[in-house]
Each structure stands twice: as C-alpha cells, then as structure tokens.
Design a protein around this motif. Structure first.
Motif, PDB file in Angstrom:
ATOM      1  N   LYS A 174       0.831  -1.209   0.000  1.00 34.27           N
ATOM      2  CA  LYS A 174       0.000   0.000   0.000  1.00 34.27           C
ATOM      3  C   LYS A 174       0.864   1.258   0.000  1.00 34.27           C
ATOM      4  CE  LYS A 174      -4.357  -1.659   1.806  1.00 34.27           C
ATOM      5  NZ  LYS A 174      -5.535  -1.270   2.570  1.00 34.27           N
ATOM      6  N   ALA A 175       2.002   1.190   0.683  1.00 36.55           N
ATOM      7  CA  ALA A 175       2.930   2.323   0.661  1.00 36.55           C
ATOM      8  C   ALA A 175       3.459   2.545  -0.753  1.00 36.55           C
ATOM      9  CB  ALA A 175       4.079   2.084   1.634  1.00 36.55           C
ATOM     10  N   ALA A 176       3.789   1.446  -1.439  1.00 34.06           N
ATOM     11  CA  ALA A 176       4.268   1.546  -2.820  1.00 34.06           C
ATOM     12  C   ALA A 176       3.183   2.104  -3.737  1.00 34.06           C
ATOM     13  CB  ALA A 176       4.722   0.176  -3.318  1.00 34.06           C
ATOM     14  N   LEU A 177       1.975   1.598  -3.589  1.00 34.73           N
ATOM     15  CA  LEU A 177       0.866   2.051  -4.436  1.00 34.73           C
ATOM     16  C   LEU A 177       0.528   3.513  -4.164  1.00 34.73           C
ATOM     17  CD1 LEU A 177      -1.379  -1.135  -4.121  1.00 34.73           C
ATOM     18  CD2 LEU A 177      -0.026  -0.436  -6.111  1.00 34.73           C
ATOM     19  N   PHE A 178       0.582   3.913  -2.905  1.00 33.45           N
ATOM     20  CA  PHE A 178       0.334   5.311  -2.538  1.00 33.45           C
ATOM     21  C   PHE A 178       1.388   6.206  -3.185  1.00 33.45           C
ATOM     22  CE2 PHE A 178       0.426   9.084   0.127  1.00 33.45           C
ATOM     23  CZ  PHE A 178      -0.907   9.303   0.432  1.00 33.45           C
ATOM     24  N   ALA A 179       2.648   5.773  -3.124  1.00 33.70           N
ATOM     25  CA  ALA A 179       3.747   6.542  -3.712  1.00 33.70           C
ATOM     26  C   ALA A 179       3.562   6.678  -5.227  1.00 33.70           C
ATOM     27  CB  ALA A 179       5.076   5.855  -3.408  1.00 33.70           C
TER      28      ALA A 179
END
Length: 337
Positions: free
Chosen positions: A186-191
């Motif tokens: 989710k951190a990657a997708l948010f970024a």
C-alpha cells in the motif's frame, strides 16, 4: 497505457523468468560486482545484483534479450532491491536513483530493438519494485510485538524515489511484486499514485503478492481473497501472485481471485519448490504442463516465471500460452484510451 491494454485484449502476455537464476550462471566475483568504479568500496558488494546494471550492463542486456527471444512480451528491470531501504545493506542509498534509471534504460533499449524487429508484437518493460527487507505490519522482535523496523512513510518515500527513477528510465509498467506484507504494498501504491498525480501521467500498475506457505496466506496473514480486497481500491492493470510456490501449488490461490476481480490476473510461479541445496529442479516441460491447467481454466492474462526459471521455461510457457485465449474480464479495465 492503451498499447499494453490492447495487447492484453489480443493475447495472454508472457512475462520473463528469473534474473537471479540467470546471473548465477555468470559466477560473478566480488571484483566483477565492484567493477572499476567501486573497486575501493568499503563494504562487500557481491550479491548486490541491482548494482550489476552499472558494473556489468552487457550481462543484464543479454539476459533481457534472451527472455525476449524466448517469447516474453514483458521483461522486468533488474531493480528488485532498488530502494534506499534495501540498499542500506550495502551503504548504497545514494545510488538508488542511478541504479533504477540505468536498469530501466537497459531494458527499454532491448525492448525497442525487439519491437522494431517484430512490430506486430510490441515488447514492454516492467519496473520491478520488490518488497524491501522490512515489514510495516509485523515486529521483527518477538519480545516487542509493537515494534516496527520501518514506517509507512519511510516506505512511501523510498518507493516514490524508485518509481520516479524507473519512469524517467522509460518503463512502460510499474510492477510491485513479491508482496508478503500488504501494508508495504500500500505504501508503494500510494507513492505511485502521488507520482502519477504530480506528473499528470497514467502508468499501468501490476501488483503481485506471494503466498508464503501451505496455509494459503501471505506472511502478514492474509488469504488470497483478502489480499485482493485490500488493494482493489487502486486502479490496477493486473493483480496476481509470484514466488514462494510452484505452479501447481499456486493454482488454488489464482482460482480464489480470478472470478472476483475486474483486473487482469497475473502469475509467475517458481520452478517448483527448492531442493535441499536451495536449487529448483522443475523442468520447463513439467512447469509448462502445470501452467497449461491455468489456461484451461481461464484463470490468467499474464504468465511468466520466478525463481529457478530460465529462457527455456519461458519458451515453453509462451508456446503453450499462444494456444489459448486470455481470461475475459470487465471491459472497462481494457478500454483503450
């Protein structure tokens, strides 16, 4: 964006096999990893495969070409550990942008060459974004369950830097792969969504989780269906699974999501399970027969290989995939723009 979506409509797309498996055959020494530029570096560098995009670019280029020759539509960049978090092991955080940019550039050059040779079969580059060596939702310390070795924001910042460099290097897709902790993903997708907004671009995103054992769950405890539900708010090109399991053991988890999503479904399993020496023994023919079961059941749109797979595996997988139509899913996912 529209070109990859059109290709997905036309056929099952084939992803490449294992970069690590191919690099092992070169038997690169510490000196090979260092090259001239890093000959006096203060820490050991052998094993930092991402660095080879700078110190041994010809080998990386040759590997990409072998996978395209075997029938791959998509190759992954040599950037599995290309974040400041993972590169901290080698004290190479400052090199992260360059590593990702150069890896993307090498892969894109090869993709362009093959597309020009065969315009009816465009070749694509997926910017590989690995899981890092830390987890945001579990403690590495059994005596302190509330402790976290990394925060969501630290992951977001690291992934954003990686995504920007991969895009600048020319990738067609961003592939967040080998997800064992959905919070990391989710951190990657948010970024990535941040980068898309800031640059007013719409780069396709592939997301691939990993089921870690016979329990049928990710390391952070989610079933295949729970993993799918928790990431479905993001407009993904595809969702699927890779690594950890061989093709036959992965099939039930693909079945669990294939009927429940409008996204394309991807799979790149290992060549079986590792033997006592950590090697993978499954032949291309054995793996191909198992993957054909996916195709008979209309489970997937993108198929490739993970640990232990070589161009020989991908060649057989591509030959089998060419006989089948891609899994049909909601038209809005594949609508050309």
């Amino acid at each position: 964006m529209s070109e990859i979506k059109q290709a997905l409509k036309d056929r099952i797309l084939v992803l490449d096999g294992a970069m690590g498996t191919m690099l092992q055959a070169y038997k690169f020494t510490e000196e090979d990893f260092r090259g001239e530029r890093f000959k006096d570096y203060s820490v050991p560098l052998q094993g930092n495969n991402d660095l080879l995009s700078i110190t041994q670019p010809k080998a990386i280029k040759t590997i990409h070409a072998k996978y395209f020759e075997a029938g791959a539509d998509i190759v992954e960049t040599n950037t599995f550990s290309g974040t400041t978090i993972a590169m901290a092991d080698y004290e190479m955080e400052d090199l992260v942008y360059e590593l990702n940019y150069e890896s993307a550039k090498i892969a894109k050059e090869v993709a362009i060459e093959f597309t020009q040779k065969e315009p009816s079969k465009p070749r694509f580059v997926a910017g590989a974004m690995g899981p890092t060596n830390r987890t945001a939702s579990m403690s590495p310390d059994v005596n302190d369950p509330g402790y976290r070795a990394v925060t969501f924001d630290e992951l977001r910042i690291a992934y954003k830097q990686q995504a920007e460099a991969l895009i600048d290097g020319g990738v067609d897709i961003l592939l967040v792969e080998t997800v064992f902790d959905t919070l990391n993903a989710k951190a990657a997708l948010f970024a990535i969504e941040e980068v898309k907004d800031e640059r007013s671009i719409d780069i396709p995103i592939m997301l691939s989780g990993t089921i870690t054992d016979a329990s049928g769950r990710t390391l952070s405890g989610q079933t295949a269906e729970a993993f799918l539900i928790s990431v479905s708010h993001i407009p993904l090109l595809s969702v699927g699974f890779n690594c950890a399991l061989g093709a036959n053991l992965l099939q039930p988890h693909l079945e669990a999501i294939a009927g429940k999503t409008d996204f394309a479904v991807s799979a790149h399993p290992n060549a079986g399970l590792p033997n006592a020496f950590g090697e993978y023994d499954e032949t291309p023919e054995e793996m191909g027969a198992q993957i054909e079961e996916y195709l008979k059941k209309n489970l997937i749109n993108i198929i490739g290989g993970c640990c232990g797979t070589s161009p020989d595996h991908i060649r057989i997988i591509a030959d089998i995939a060419a006989k089948y139509k891609p899994r049909i899913h909601a038209e809005h996912v594949l609508a050309t723009q």
